[in-house]
Design an enzyme around this catalytic site. Sequence first.
Site, mmCIF file in Angstrom:
data_model
loop_
_atom_site.group_PDB
_atom_site.id
_atom_site.type_symbol
_atom_site.label_atom_id
_atom_site.label_comp_id
_atom_site.label_asym_id
_atom_site.label_seq_id
_atom_site.Cartn_x
_atom_site.Cartn_y
_atom_site.Cartn_z
ATOM 1 N N ASP A 28 0.848 -1.192 0.000
ATOM 2 C CA ASP A 28 0.000 0.000 0.000
ATOM 3 C C ASP A 28 0.886 1.246 0.000
ATOM 4 O O ASP A 28 1.899 1.317 0.697
ATOM 5 C CB ASP A 28 -0.914 -0.005 1.240
ATOM 6 C CG ASP A 28 -2.064 0.980 1.114
ATOM 7 O OD1 ASP A 28 -3.221 0.514 1.017
ATOM 8 O OD2 ASP A 28 -1.818 2.211 1.111
ATOM 9 N N ASN A 82 -12.895 -3.055 2.600
ATOM 10 C CA ASN A 82 -13.891 -2.002 2.772
ATOM 11 C C ASN A 82 -14.878 -2.091 1.622
ATOM 12 O O ASN A 82 -14.476 -2.273 0.466
ATOM 13 C CB ASN A 82 -13.199 -0.636 2.776
ATOM 14 C CG ASN A 82 -12.263 -0.480 3.964
ATOM 15 O OD1 ASN A 82 -12.555 -0.968 5.050
ATOM 16 N ND2 ASN A 82 -11.145 0.191 3.765
ATOM 17 N N GLY A 88 -16.176 2.865 3.583
ATOM 18 C CA GLY A 88 -14.999 3.706 3.338
ATOM 19 C C GLY A 88 -14.159 3.240 2.156
ATOM 20 O O GLY A 88 -12.958 3.501 2.104
ATOM 21 N N HIS A 95 -10.300 -5.133 -3.131
ATOM 22 C CA HIS A 95 -8.950 -5.315 -2.576
ATOM 23 C C HIS A 95 -9.057 -5.690 -1.109
ATOM 24 O O HIS A 95 -9.947 -5.220 -0.401
ATOM 25 C CB HIS A 95 -8.085 -4.064 -2.753
ATOM 26 C CG HIS A 95 -8.722 -2.795 -2.265
ATOM 27 N ND1 HIS A 95 -9.683 -2.118 -2.971
ATOM 28 C CD2 HIS A 95 -8.531 -2.086 -1.127
ATOM 29 C CE1 HIS A 95 -10.063 -1.048 -2.296
ATOM 30 N NE2 HIS A 95 -9.389 -1.003 -1.157
HETATM 31 P P1 AMP Z 1 -9.830 1.640 0.401
HETATM 32 O O1 AMP Z 1 -10.041 2.878 1.207
HETATM 33 O O2 AMP Z 1 -10.181 0.384 1.123
HETATM 34 O O3 AMP Z 1 -10.485 1.746 -0.962
HETATM 35 O O4 AMP Z 1 -8.269 1.509 0.188
HETATM 36 C C1 AMP Z 1 -7.580 1.979 -0.922
HETATM 37 C C2 AMP Z 1 -6.117 1.825 -0.594
HETATM 38 O O5 AMP Z 1 -5.390 1.911 -1.794
HETATM 39 C C3 AMP Z 1 -5.564 2.911 0.340
HETATM 40 O O6 AMP Z 1 -5.002 2.285 1.491
HETATM 41 C C4 AMP Z 1 -4.527 3.617 -0.511
HETATM 42 O O7 AMP Z 1 -3.395 4.007 0.247
HETATM 43 C C5 AMP Z 1 -4.169 2.541 -1.521
HETATM 44 N N1 AMP Z 1 -3.683 3.009 -2.814
HETATM 45 C C6 AMP Z 1 -4.267 3.898 -3.644
HETATM 46 N N2 AMP Z 1 -3.542 4.017 -4.775
HETATM 47 C C7 AMP Z 1 -2.497 3.173 -4.659
HETATM 48 C C8 AMP Z 1 -1.390 2.830 -5.499
HETATM 49 N N3 AMP Z 1 -1.221 3.394 -6.706
HETATM 50 N N4 AMP Z 1 -0.495 1.921 -5.050
HETATM 51 C C9 AMP Z 1 -0.654 1.350 -3.830
HETATM 52 N N5 AMP Z 1 -1.674 1.619 -3.001
HETATM 53 C C10 AMP Z 1 -2.571 2.526 -3.404
#
Ligand code: AMP
Length: 118
Positions: A28, A82, A88, A95
């Site tokens: 992440d 989530n 959220g 994922h």
């Molecule tokens: P969510 O809030 O469950 O949708 O989580 C999305 C996650 O994706 C967050 O923890 C972000 O930090 C992570 N994220 C977004 N863009 C990227 C990226 N390009 N590479 C790695 N993590 C990412």
Amino acid sequence: MCIFCKIVNNEIPSNPVMENDNFIAFHDLNPKAPVHVLVIPKVHVESFNDVSAEMMAGMTTFIQDVAEHVGIKASGYRVITNVGENGGQEVKHLHFHVLGGARLKWGHFSDADPKDFL
Ligand code: AMP
């Protein structure tokens, strides 16, 4: 195309952990624990609401392998997905957050007082 599909297609870079034919795991960008890996299917599935039991069977084994690979399987970890607005979910591609590497806190999930709903 969504941001995680772009990672699958190597259109934007990621910090990869491991992959197989169906899933990939990468670190992440904004880690919430010493180990914070995201596990996604290569095909676009919007959220947990849309995933098949068959895909989850493969995902389960893959997440267990990821936990082993990053050295947190024995010490313990947390798996979170989530879903939708109240969950959220920011990225609309299924994922699983795999968090570990330290004792995780168990916290305060919303501003609503759960006792108000009893
Ligand atoms: P969510 O809030 O469950 O949708 O989580 C999305 C996650 O994706 C967050 O923890 C972000 O930090 C992570 N994220 C977004 N863009 C990227 C990226 N390009 N590479 C790695 N993590 C990412």
